[in-house]
Design an enzyme around this catalytic site. Structure first.
Site, mmCIF file in Angstrom:
data_model
loop_
_atom_site.group_PDB
_atom_site.id
_atom_site.type_symbol
_atom_site.label_atom_id
_atom_site.label_comp_id
_atom_site.label_asym_id
_atom_site.label_seq_id
_atom_site.Cartn_x
_atom_site.Cartn_y
_atom_site.Cartn_z
ATOM 1 N N ASP A 262 -6.674 -5.706 10.723
ATOM 2 C CA ASP A 262 -5.459 -4.894 10.727
ATOM 3 C C ASP A 262 -4.248 -5.803 10.907
ATOM 4 O O ASP A 262 -4.028 -6.358 11.982
ATOM 5 C CB ASP A 262 -5.543 -3.879 11.876
ATOM 6 C CG ASP A 262 -4.322 -2.999 11.968
ATOM 7 O OD1 ASP A 262 -3.692 -2.754 10.921
ATOM 8 O OD2 ASP A 262 -3.991 -2.557 13.084
ATOM 9 N N SER A 264 -0.021 -6.568 9.137
ATOM 10 C CA SER A 264 1.008 -6.273 8.143
ATOM 11 C C SER A 264 1.172 -7.420 7.159
ATOM 12 O O SER A 264 1.758 -7.253 6.090
ATOM 13 C CB SER A 264 2.351 -6.007 8.838
ATOM 14 O OG SER A 264 2.762 -7.163 9.565
ATOM 15 N N ASP A 265 0.664 -8.605 7.497
ATOM 16 C CA ASP A 265 0.756 -9.766 6.614
ATOM 17 C C ASP A 265 -0.558 -10.525 6.661
ATOM 18 O O ASP A 265 -0.851 -11.225 7.630
ATOM 19 C CB ASP A 265 1.925 -10.670 7.040
ATOM 20 C CG ASP A 265 2.044 -11.932 6.177
ATOM 21 O OD1 ASP A 265 1.374 -11.989 5.129
ATOM 22 O OD2 ASP A 265 2.794 -12.832 6.554
ATOM 23 N N ILE A 313 2.885 -4.073 1.540
ATOM 24 C CA ILE A 313 3.710 -4.473 2.686
ATOM 25 C C ILE A 313 5.012 -3.678 2.631
ATOM 26 O O ILE A 313 5.765 -3.773 1.663
ATOM 27 C CB ILE A 313 4.033 -5.981 2.673
ATOM 28 C CG1 ILE A 313 2.751 -6.809 2.865
ATOM 29 C CG2 ILE A 313 5.040 -6.321 3.769
ATOM 30 C CD1 ILE A 313 2.971 -8.314 2.796
ATOM 31 N N CYS A 319 6.827 2.621 8.010
ATOM 32 C CA CYS A 319 6.943 1.170 8.059
ATOM 33 C C CYS A 319 8.357 0.722 7.688
ATOM 34 O O CYS A 319 8.898 1.150 6.662
ATOM 35 C CB CYS A 319 5.932 0.531 7.107
ATOM 36 S SG CYS A 319 5.925 -1.268 7.171
ATOM 37 N N GLY A 359 -0.309 2.311 1.470
ATOM 38 C CA GLY A 359 1.112 2.632 1.564
ATOM 39 C C GLY A 359 1.692 3.085 0.238
ATOM 40 O O GLY A 359 1.104 2.905 -0.836
ATOM 41 N N ARG A 382 0.133 8.802 6.642
ATOM 42 C CA ARG A 382 0.892 10.057 6.689
ATOM 43 C C ARG A 382 0.081 11.226 6.145
ATOM 44 O O ARG A 382 0.096 12.327 6.711
ATOM 45 C CB ARG A 382 2.189 9.909 5.876
ATOM 46 C CG ARG A 382 3.100 11.147 5.927
ATOM 47 C CD ARG A 382 4.154 11.088 4.839
ATOM 48 N NE ARG A 382 3.538 11.086 3.533
ATOM 49 C CZ ARG A 382 3.176 12.185 2.872
ATOM 50 N NH1 ARG A 382 3.368 13.372 3.407
ATOM 51 N NH2 ARG A 382 2.616 12.104 1.691
ATOM 52 N N ARG A 418 -1.156 -7.101 16.656
ATOM 53 C CA ARG A 418 -0.748 -7.074 15.253
ATOM 54 C C ARG A 418 0.662 -7.627 15.069
ATOM 55 O O ARG A 418 0.988 -8.238 14.068
ATOM 56 C CB ARG A 418 -0.803 -5.621 14.756
ATOM 57 C CG ARG A 418 -0.752 -5.452 13.249
ATOM 58 C CD ARG A 418 -0.913 -3.974 12.925
ATOM 59 N NE ARG A 418 -1.323 -3.737 11.555
ATOM 60 C CZ ARG A 418 -0.527 -3.209 10.639
ATOM 61 N NH1 ARG A 418 0.719 -2.920 10.936
ATOM 62 N NH2 ARG A 418 -0.972 -2.974 9.425
ATOM 63 N N GLY A 488 10.486 17.700 -12.823
ATOM 64 C CA GLY A 488 10.361 18.800 -11.877
ATOM 65 C C GLY A 488 10.956 20.069 -12.452
ATOM 66 O O GLY A 488 11.446 20.097 -13.588
#
Length: 501
Positions: A262, A264-265, A313, A319, A359, A382, A418, A488
């Site tokens: 885990d 982020s980079d 990322i 984030c 993401g 989410r 992290r 839409g």
């Protein structure tokens, strides 16, 4: 001088799929969404691990605990239990998932004949189980002397000090089976005798385990649930690059089926060190790595031994890495770039490494676009945080029901493993995530069924019946801002009661 990439940084919303010829073989009910999630030599060997739907839940405190892992595995996906917690509590979550559903369950609610009704009630409250095995020494594998179920006592009419031996169903009155009985045979016995549980005993009448009617019925209601070779639910777990030498052995012993670093980079020496250590000490355990956003990052982790690689990322809804640090890439562009490098790596080595898009998913059709662009599966935060099964509170805010959702880079998470400054103190210098709410959406299964139906329908329109075929046939077009508006509802007055959700 800095290198400037020719391609723009694009999101999923900037693309649409162009339909292909749909044939009689391309109907949604024939679409297979199963996919490998660990590296293998495509064409010459079977992958160690597959999931039945291309969705996994994120390694986040506000998303993936044992409750989410159970619900998602029963629907064909897998959760990665969050690692920003003590090792033992993470292992306990893993054990809870592995115990939840098993063809043969090791009994963890056991008493002796000398225990009392009060002990039964306390054990039931603590463990949540209605069936208590009575063994000579109160252990899971002691000599079976009887069973206690809710049918054996009435709290309102019995003294709490009544001994278990006075109201249990004794062994001689039990229906049981011998060790070696297959799960199918055990279920046949359960149905023939109209019982809810079947004890399995060895030649000395020592308890081996229990088979439950509810497990059989549960499987029939969830035909694509994700099970291991012992009929237990599959579960993943997050790890970090700090305490992996202690955390990994504990998680493997607890029963984790797959691990994922885990971070982020992921383009870092620490991930390489972690991967090589895990592969040296636990070569049979699949371990994913990331996150990266380009070809160089993919190649680095592939050569370090990653079984799957996470891409993304700064694209998550909570984030703010791009805002805080100015690093990252639009999720669509990142997936396309990494997929291209994955193909080169496969052509060179014969080793296929699955890609996980992490993401950037806002709408259901983004899931399908990620698959089309080369992702084998998606990690979602989410999306899953909105459901009953996520671990956060359901709240009423401004007249609407919401659930809490916070990033692992937020102050609330305090995930120093992290996000730290590299010093001995292990402190977070600044936030890379926010604390927020997401609209409450109900149960996981109801929402997931709808999302999967959309994926299957889109794949059918593109003439594909599997994810691999979809990736080979998919045709994409970049859309303008005006065409996004056109896509839409427009130039009409919508009725509130008919407005699509």
């Amino acid at each position: 001088m800095a290198k400037i990439f020719d391609e723009e940084s694009r999101t999923f919303s900037e693309y649409l799929l162009i339909p292909n010829l749909t044939t009689a073989e391309n109907t949604p009910d024939k679409v297979d969404l199963s996919i490998p999630i660990c590296r293998y030599r495509k064409g010459t060997e079977e992958p160690k691990l597959k999931i039945n739907i291309p969705l996994v839940s994120a390694i986040m405190q506000s998303v993936s605990d044992s409750g989410m892992a159970i619900a998602l595995a029963r629907s064909g996906g897998i959760s990665f239990i969050f690692q920003s917690q003590p090792i033992e509590s993470q292992c306990e979550m893993v054990r809870k998932v592995k115990k939840y559903k098993a063809g043969l369950v090791t009994s963890d609610s056991n008493l002796t004949p000398d225990n009392t009704l009060a002990d039964v009630l306390e054990l039931r409250e603590r463990m949540g189980h209605r069936t208590v095995a009575v063994t000579h020494d109160g252990t899971p594998n002691g000599k079976l002397l009887g069973l206690v179920t809710s049918r054996d006592y009435r709290v309102s009419r019995m003294d709490p000090s009544t001994k278990v031996s006075d109201f249990m169903t004794p062994f001689e009155h039990l229906v049981y089976a011998a060790e070696g009985t297959t799960l199918k045979e055990a279920n046949d016995i359960i149905w023939e005798h109209k019982i809810n549980q079947l004890p399995i005993v060895d030649t000395d009448n020592c308890l081996v385990g229990l088979v439950f009617r509810k497990d059989y019925e549960s499987h029939k209601e969830n035909p694509i649930e994700l099970l291991d070779d012992q009929k237990r639910l599959l579960v993943g777990a997050g790890i970090n690059t700090r305490d992996y030498m202690e955390r990994v052995p504990a998680l493997v012993h607890a029963g984790a089926d797959v691990l994922c670093i885990d971070s982020s980079d992921g383009f870092s020496q620490w991930q390489e060190d972690t991967l090589r250590w895990v592969k040296q000490n636990f070569p049979e355990v699949p371990v994913g790595a990331g996150n990266i956003v380009d070809a160089e990052g993919f190649r680095f982790l592939a050569e370090a031994g990653a079984d799957f690689i996470k891409v993304g990322i700064g694209g998550g809804s909570i984030c703010i890495t791009r805002e805080q640090k100015g690093i990252g890439c639009g999720q669509a562009s990142a997936v396309l770039a990494v997929s291209a490098e994955r193909k080169k790596y496969f052509d060179e080595t014969g080793s296929y490494i699955p890609i996980c898009s992490d993401g950037g998913i806002v709408l259901d059709y983004h899931l399908t676009l990620a698959l089309a662009m080369g992702a084998d599966f998606m990690m979602l935060g989410r999306y899953f945080a909105r459901f009953d099964e996520s671990p956060t509170r359901k709240m009423l805010v401004a007249g609407n029901y919401v659930k809490e959702y916070w990033g692992e880079g937020s102050n609330r998470a305090r995930n120093w493993q992290r996000y730290d400054d590299g010093g001995t103190g292990g402190k977070m210098s600044f936030e890379e995530g926010v604390d927020s709410y997401v609209p409450y959406a109900g149960t996981l299964k109801d929402n997931l069924d709808t999302s999967l139906a959309k994926i299957k329908s889109t794949m059918s329109s593109c003439g594909a019946s599997s994810i691999e075929e979809f990736q080979q046939k998919a045709r994409l077009v970049v859309v303008s801002s005006t065409s996004i508006v056109e896509g839409g509802a427009h130039d009409v007055i919508q009725k509130d009661n008919d407005r699509p959700r």
